[in-house]
Design an enzyme around this catalytic site. Structure first.
Site, PDB file in Angstrom:
ATOM      1  N   ARG A  18       0.844  -1.214   0.000  1.00 21.72           N
ATOM      2  CA  ARG A  18       0.000   0.000   0.000  1.00 21.72           C
ATOM      3  C   ARG A  18       0.869   1.252   0.000  1.00 21.72           C
ATOM      4  NH1 ARG A  18      -3.399  -3.777  -1.472  1.00 21.72           N
ATOM      5  NH2 ARG A  18      -4.230  -5.016   0.232  1.00 21.72           N
ATOM      6  N   ASN A  42      -0.954  -2.363  -7.398  1.00 23.72           N
ATOM      7  CA  ASN A  42      -2.402  -2.061  -7.411  1.00 23.72           C
ATOM      8  C   ASN A  42      -2.782  -1.017  -6.361  1.00 23.72           C
ATOM      9  OD1 ASN A  42      -1.893  -3.955  -5.360  1.00 23.72           O
ATOM     10  ND2 ASN A  42      -3.978  -4.745  -5.423  1.00 23.72           N
ATOM     11  N   LYS A 100       2.419  -6.459 -14.159  1.00 21.31           N
ATOM     12  CA  LYS A 100       1.398  -7.275 -13.511  1.00 21.31           C
ATOM     13  C   LYS A 100       0.109  -7.200 -14.305  1.00 21.31           C
ATOM     14  CE  LYS A 100      -0.617  -9.726 -10.302  1.00 21.31           C
ATOM     15  NZ  LYS A 100      -0.854  -9.370  -8.923  1.00 21.31           N
ATOM     16  N   HIS A 175       0.473 -16.553  -7.068  1.00 13.18           N
ATOM     17  CA  HIS A 175      -0.328 -17.173  -5.994  1.00 13.18           C
ATOM     18  C   HIS A 175      -1.246 -18.279  -6.518  1.00 13.18           C
ATOM     19  CE1 HIS A 175      -3.044 -14.127  -7.555  1.00 13.18           C
ATOM     20  NE2 HIS A 175      -2.519 -13.152  -6.845  1.00 13.18           N
ATOM     21  N   LEU A 220      -8.056 -13.455  -2.453  1.00  9.29           N
ATOM     22  CA  LEU A 220      -8.249 -13.914  -3.830  1.00  9.29           C
ATOM     23  C   LEU A 220      -6.902 -14.248  -4.442  1.00  9.29           C
ATOM     24  CD1 LEU A 220     -11.034 -11.455  -4.991  1.00  9.29           C
ATOM     25  CD2 LEU A 220     -11.242 -13.925  -4.688  1.00  9.29           C
ATOM     26  N   HIS A 252      -5.172  -4.885   4.938  1.00  6.29           N
ATOM     27  CA  HIS A 252      -6.345  -4.007   4.889  1.00  6.29           C
ATOM     28  C   HIS A 252      -6.677  -3.643   6.325  1.00  6.29           C
ATOM     29  CE1 HIS A 252      -7.418  -4.687   0.671  1.00  6.29           C
ATOM     30  NE2 HIS A 252      -7.120  -5.963   0.852  1.00  6.29           N
ATOM     31  N   ALA A 264     -10.874  -8.526  -0.003  1.00  7.10           N
ATOM     32  CA  ALA A 264      -9.995  -9.696  -0.097  1.00  7.10           C
ATOM     33  C   ALA A 264      -8.565  -9.306   0.240  1.00  7.10           C
ATOM     34  CB  ALA A 264     -10.052 -10.264  -1.507  1.00  7.10           C
TER      35      ALA A 264
HETATM   36  C1  NCD Z   1      -4.824  -8.356  -3.007  1.00  3.75           C
HETATM   37  C2  NCD Z   1      -4.921  -6.943  -2.439  1.00  3.75           C
HETATM   38  O1  NCD Z   1      -5.578  -6.779  -1.404  1.00  3.75           O
HETATM   39  O2  NCD Z   1      -4.316  -6.034  -3.001  1.00  3.75           O
HETATM   40  N1  NCD Z   1      -5.832  -9.170  -2.389  1.00  3.75           N
HETATM   41  C3  NCD Z   1      -5.806 -10.506  -2.262  1.00  3.75           C
HETATM   42  O3  NCD Z   1      -6.803 -11.075  -1.786  1.00  3.75           O
HETATM   43  N2  NCD Z   1      -4.758 -11.213  -2.593  1.00  3.75           N
HETATM   44  C4  NCD Z   1      -4.948  -8.329  -4.482  1.00  3.75           C
HETATM   45  C5  NCD Z   1      -4.536  -9.614  -5.110  1.00  3.75           C
HETATM   46  O4  NCD Z   1      -3.368  -9.987  -5.119  1.00  3.75           O
HETATM   47  O5  NCD Z   1      -5.418 -10.323  -5.617  1.00  3.75           O
HETATM   48 ZN    ZN Z   2      -1.456 -10.064  -4.709  1.00  2.00          ZN
END
Ligand code: NCD
Ligand code: ZN
Length: 350
Positions: A18, A42, A100, A175, A220, A252, A264
């Site tokens: 982040r 992201n 990515k 992943h 995810l 998060h 997620a």
């Molecule tokens: C990731 C995120 O929170 O940025 N979340 C996750 O569940 N892994 C995004 C991702 O890698 O899918």
């Molecule tokens: Zn990720």
């Protein structure tokens, strides 16, 4: 029973840190242990250009303090608008090693992702003829496809055709969570590798619903059936150089996870190498940890292996119930295994 293990310093080849207050909280957790971390792009807005990645990297380096071993590596976010010039600029930047690919809408902050791989073929060809790697979030986004089948569908619908189209493109299937993912990577040869997270090695989808719905196990791609967990465990400890460490640690705030529509992402950077050590020990495969954590990723990314070592000691410690977010008293991050005992701990400040 050995009470310490020493391994070459590991790298984390998939992580979300982040920005702002959360970044300041989480980066030191990774920096205490890892050499390289592969930082996912992201953010909102996403990190799409080389100069944005440079700025973002500087924020991460600042948060880590003076640590000679710690080197953030950056990925740029592919969109439908990424250009061949963007690829060239990224390739010329020593800190950027990948692009990515998020299918648009597949996961947290993926709205600007790619709507169809066929639209970005020239850019993918440019990546294939560069030193860069394509890092793929491998799930289809069609809401009619069962959420537990989205990775397997992605292999059939997108990944296999893409491999046929551009076989020289070097891909990290990020992943992976399924037996189909493992089989695809094993069969694909040297140009395809995969990261495996601690949560997909430790848990199955049953853990999401153990005694109630558990938002801190929601990530995810989602946790899958036990048989898939077993396939991932086999791959991780196999010594096959196509599989390596990438935590997908995705912090998060508690409020965003514990709500009627929780987001997620599982936070694991506080105990990343320790979690993998427990997995490998449970599989009687501690001797394979170093290759998975410290060699295979560096080799695939054509980076030198780290030269220094870390030590893990066998000692029980309790994971905190939460980590307060630096500079924000209202906010906290609930880590994986919050309040639970861990059996290995990194020896810090050696
Ligand atoms: C990731 C995120 O929170 O940025 N979340 C996750 O569940 N892994 C995004 C991702 O890698 O899918
Ligand atoms: Zn990720």
């Amino acid at each position: 029973m050995k009470n310490t293990i020493q391994i070459t310093r590991p790298d984390d080849w998939h992580i979300h840190v982040r920005n702002g207050d959360i970044l300041k909280t989480v980066v030191p957790h990774s920096a205490r242990c890892f050499g390289r971390i592969m930082v996912m792009p992201n953010l909102v807005p996403p990190v799409c250009k080389a100069n944005q990645a440079d700025q973002y990297r500087e924020e991460i380096v600042q948060a880590a303090g003076e640590l000679a071993h710690f080197r953030p590596m950056m990925a740029l976010y592919l969109t439908d608008n990424t250009t061949v010039e963007d690829v060239r600029a990224a390739d010329a930047n020593p800190h950027i090693v990948g692009f990515k690919l998020y299918p648009a809408g597949a996961t947290t902050n993926s709205d600007s992702g790619v709507t169809s791989v066929t639209r970005i073929m020239p850019v993918l060809e440019a990546i294939a003829s560069s030193t860069l790697v394509l890092q793929i979030h491998g799930e289809v986004t069609d809401p009619n496809v069962d959420v537990f089948d989205r990775e397997a569908e992605f292999i059939d619908q997108v990944l296999s055709p893409l491999r046929r189209e551009i076989p020289e493109l070097r891909i990290v299937f990020e992943h992976i969570t399924t037996k189909q993912g493992v089989d695809f990577v094993k069969a694909a040869g040297e140009s395809v590798a995969a990261t495996i997270t601690p949560q997909h090695l430790l848990f199955s989808r049953n853990d999401l619903f153990r005694g109630g719905i558990r938002p801190h196990y929601y990530c995810l791609p989602i946790l899958k059936r036990h048989e898939h967990q077993l396939a991932l465990l086999d791959a991780a400890i196999s010594g096959d150089p196509s599989f390596f460490l990438g935590t997908d640690s995705a912090p998060h705030s508690r409020l965003k996870k514990e709500t009627s529509c929780g987001c997620a992402g599982i936070y694991s950077a506080h105990a990343a190498i320790e979690l993998y050590a427990e997995v490998f020990e449970a599989m009687d495969a501690l001797h394979q940890l170093e290759a998975f954590a410290s060699f295979h990723g560096a080799d695939f990314y054509r980076q030198p292996r780290n030269q220094d070592q870390i030590t893990l000691e066998r000692i029980d410690w309790e994971v905190p119930a939460n980590y307060p977010v630096a500079g924000n008293q209202e906010d906290e991050i609930v880590p994986l295994k919050a309040g639970e005992l861990m059996r290995w701990r990194l020896v810090e400040n050696e």
